[in-house]
Scaffold this active site. Structure first.
Site, PDB file in Angstrom:
ATOM      1  N   GLU A  84     -11.652   6.092   8.499  1.00 21.62           N
ATOM      2  CA  GLU A  84     -12.297   4.857   8.077  1.00 21.62           C
ATOM      3  C   GLU A  84     -11.471   3.610   8.399  1.00 21.62           C
ATOM      4  O   GLU A  84     -12.007   2.595   8.819  1.00 21.62           O
ATOM      5  CB  GLU A  84     -12.507   4.958   6.564  1.00 21.62           C
ATOM      6  CG  GLU A  84     -13.584   4.069   6.031  1.00 21.62           C
ATOM      7  CD  GLU A  84     -13.792   4.398   4.561  1.00 21.62           C
ATOM      8  OE1 GLU A  84     -14.185   5.539   4.260  1.00 21.62           O
ATOM      9  OE2 GLU A  84     -13.532   3.521   3.729  1.00 21.62           O
ATOM     10  N   ASP A  85     -10.187   3.687   8.198  1.00 25.98           N
ATOM     11  CA  ASP A  85      -9.372   2.479   8.239  1.00 25.98           C
ATOM     12  C   ASP A  85      -8.371   2.384   9.392  1.00 25.98           C
ATOM     13  O   ASP A  85      -7.628   1.416   9.463  1.00 25.98           O
ATOM     14  CB  ASP A  85      -8.597   2.320   6.920  1.00 25.98           C
ATOM     15  CG  ASP A  85      -9.537   2.053   5.746  1.00 25.98           C
ATOM     16  OD1 ASP A  85     -10.530   1.327   5.952  1.00 25.98           O
ATOM     17  OD2 ASP A  85      -9.292   2.578   4.649  1.00 25.98           O
TER      18      ASP A  85
END
Ligand code: MN
Length: 638
Positions: A84-85
């Site tokens: 996600e990051d």
């Protein structure tokens, strides 16, 4: 209160050593690789608290470690934010760490990037995705809960408008999920954190008031624990005794639900006794009851009938120095399951990871199946409702799942399957044993309804059925008009409650608002100046201060349904004895209302109060089965 960063000072070695300490079976090589990978991937990223982003990953993995979960789960905890990051590609993660770790990380990875501007649609879609992945692998929700808990612990660094939204979502979705999964420790911490951000004034005032009362109560509780410990030692029972403080949120909930001020919440503490065997739990309860007076109707046997979320313990409330004190007894295994819920179950390895385990998350499957077609926003709204409704899932002999409200009975089940089955229901078997028709069902119970052509509904059924569906069908069959008064047993309606009080002039009675007595509480009357009589709980703080000469003894009418049968067994103590006797009762579908032990000279007696069985022969059978248990000298019905 929760510490924001627990393992901040730990380096790689300390982290890996701790992993082995909690679970000697983990593979440190793989965990070490995940540690390095995540640390490197998040390099340069900061959280709002200005610490390295990787600290968050370490904290999440540490929580999973403490739940003694396996290698893949701890790795996924470290890696849960890399897709996600960071720039990490999913296929890369899969190649390095394998399918298992990848699918766990993927399960908690959001589909859409969430920002303050994100709509409810995106939030809902993300939650749905996590829950779907959870059905395939329960570890996904464990990672998600650890992630959410750490985000809640560090919520103060978020902008205020975020704080309220995140807390509300936590309270609506993740608190009930952790409750349903039996993860009490996480649930209570999440609740207290939500309260802190959603009702800051309430939270601060509770905090202050509790710390003020704490010294005094701590001393009392310590003395009490010492006394219990000595008592148990005298009887040769090995046990660990702890004083348990209620979490802030449950105090707040009690105050709002019962509409009482903080000063009237007297059960801020409970005494918890943890011991080796189930047998000892019952023995401890007997000892406690022989020394302190139990408050009637406050004995709950969650060992014989576990809560839907697998919770097991014995609960009782006794009066010590004029104050009610809750006492809980449980074994160590029950303790871990009570604190860690599904995580502890998951740990108890393959043997238990069978159909029974699947049933424990059947509710989640049901919710998702029902709501699959809804759009994301409706899904979230309905999920909130479904999560708060306590539902059970009973199973037909053919394996179909029948969802029912909590405390439903075989009659509710019969009507839920088909009106004809309800109308011709004669008796019922739960898990292959004949049970009374008013027995409460639990999730996972296999229920078989035995019908007969000439059987017809009984008026009596209306007293115990839970579903409106069954009620209206029974009324229809009996041709009772809607609105005709039915005998109320557990109605909280004031008028009906007063009707249950044993007093010649009912019209003079009035329930006191300060302590709102409920059916079966110990009550006392107080003659007021206008001639009316206020009904208080015996333990009400207000009544204690009032003129004792104006008090009137009051009790509840003995309902024929509530009559109990007393069994008195003379026994010679041995390990496993209580358990053997109680399992005879459970096998015969008999509910224990009270349990006590008494020794007279060198004889030991076990005193049991049970609800009368619907079929009288069951009692005779039970007595003769108890007589056959070894070390039982004699049994009598008193
Ligand atoms: Mn995270």
């Amino acid at each position: 209160m929760s510490k924001e960063f627990v393992v901040e000072g730990w380096g790689r070695d300390e982290f890996l050593n701790a992993a082995v300490k909690y679970n000697p079976n983990v593979q440190t090589a793989l965990i070490g690789r995940a540690y390095d990978f995540a640390e490197n991937a998040h390099k340069g990223q900061k959280r709002l608290c200005r610490r390295d982003f990787f600290m968050h990953c370490k904290e999440v993995a540490y929580m999973l470690m403490k739940l003694r979960l396996d290698t893949a789960t701890i790795c996924a905890g470290l890696l849960h934010d890399v897709i996600e990051d960071t720039k990490t590609r999913p296929d890369e993660l899969k190649r390095i760490f394998g399918e298992e770790v990848f699918s766990l990380v993927n399960g908690v990875t959001k589909t859409a990037r969430i920002s303050l501007e994100s709509g409810d649609e995106e939030r809902a879609e993300n939650i749905r995705k996590v829950l779907l992945a959870t059905i395939k692998d329960i570890r996904v929700i464990l990672i998600k809960l650890a992630d959410r808990l750490h985000n809640m612990r560090t919520l103060k660094y978020q902008p205020p408008e975020n704080q309220a939204a995140v807390s509300q979502e936590t309270l609506d979705i993740f608190v009930p999920i952790s409750y349903k999964l039996g993860m009490y420790r996480i649930k209570s911490e999440l609740e207290d954190l939500c309260l802190r951000y959603l009702k800051p004034e309430v939270y601060q005032s509770l905090k202050q008031r509790i710390s003020k009362k704490r010294d005094e109560r701590d001393r009392e509780v310590r003395e009490l624990m010492g006394k219990v410990k000595r008592l148990l030692e005298e009887k040769g029972i090995n046990a660990t005794i702890t004083g348990r403080a209620k979490n802030f949120y449950s105090i707040y909930k009690k105050m709002t639900k019962k509409k009482i001020p903080f000063e009237q919440v007297n059960d801020l503490y409970a005494i918890r006794i943890i011991t080796e065997s189930q047998d000892d739990c019952y023995r401890i309860l007997g000892i406690i009851h022989s020394i302190w007076t139990p408050i009637s109707s406050r004995f709950d046997d969650y060992i014989a009938s576990p809560k839907q979320n697998m919770y097991q313990s014995l609960h009782t409330e006794v009066v010590i120095n004029g104050k009610p004190v809750e006492v809980q007894a449980r074994t160590w295994k029950m303790h871990y399951i009570a604190e860690e819920g599904i995580a502890a179950h998951w740990r108890y390895k393959d043997a238990e990871r069978d159909k029974k385990f699947d049933r424990k998350i059947a509710w989640l499957k049901q919710i998702l199946e029902w709501r699959m077609t809804a759009n994301a926003k409706d899904f979230l709204e309905n999920l909130k409702i479904d999560l708060f409704k306590d539902e059970i899932y009973a199973i037909t002999p053919k394996g179909d799942t029948i969802p029912l409200p909590e405390k439903s009975t075989p009659v509710d089940f019969a009507y839920a399957v088909h009106t004809d089955i309800g109308n011709h229901c004669k008796s019922a078997k739960v898990n292959h044993i004949i049970v009374p028709l008013d027995q409460e069902l639990n999730s996972g119970d296999i229920v078989e309804i035995i019908t007969a052509k000439n059987a017809t509904p009984s008026r009596n059924w209306l007293k115990f059925v839970r579903t409106n569906h069954a009620k209206s069908k029974i009324r229809g069959a009996l041709k009772i008009a809607v609105g005709e008064a039915q005998p109320a047993v557990d109605s909280k309606d004031e008028e009906q409650l007063i009707g249950l009080i044993d007093f010649p002039k009912v019209s003079l009675l009035k329930l006191a608002g300060c302590c709102s007595p409920q059916y079966e509480d110990s009550i006392t009357g107080y003659r007021m100046k206008d001639g009316k009589i206020a009904v208080h709980k015996v333990l009400c703080e207000n009544i204690k201060k009032l003129d004792p000469n104006r008090k009137i003894y009051l009790g509840w009418k003995k309902q024929s349904d509530d009559a109990t049968i007393k069994l008195r067994a003379e026994v010679i103590d041995r390990s496993g004895l209580f358990q053997d006797i109680l399992s005879v009762l459970t096998r015969n579908g008999l509910r224990i209302e009270a349990i006590n032990t008494k020794s007279i000279r060198d004889k030991l007696y076990l005193l049991l109060e049970i609800k009368p069985p619907s079929v009288p022969e069951i009692l005779d059978e039970t007595v003769s089965s108890i007589r056959k248990v070894s070390n039982v000298v004699d049994v009598r019905v008193e």
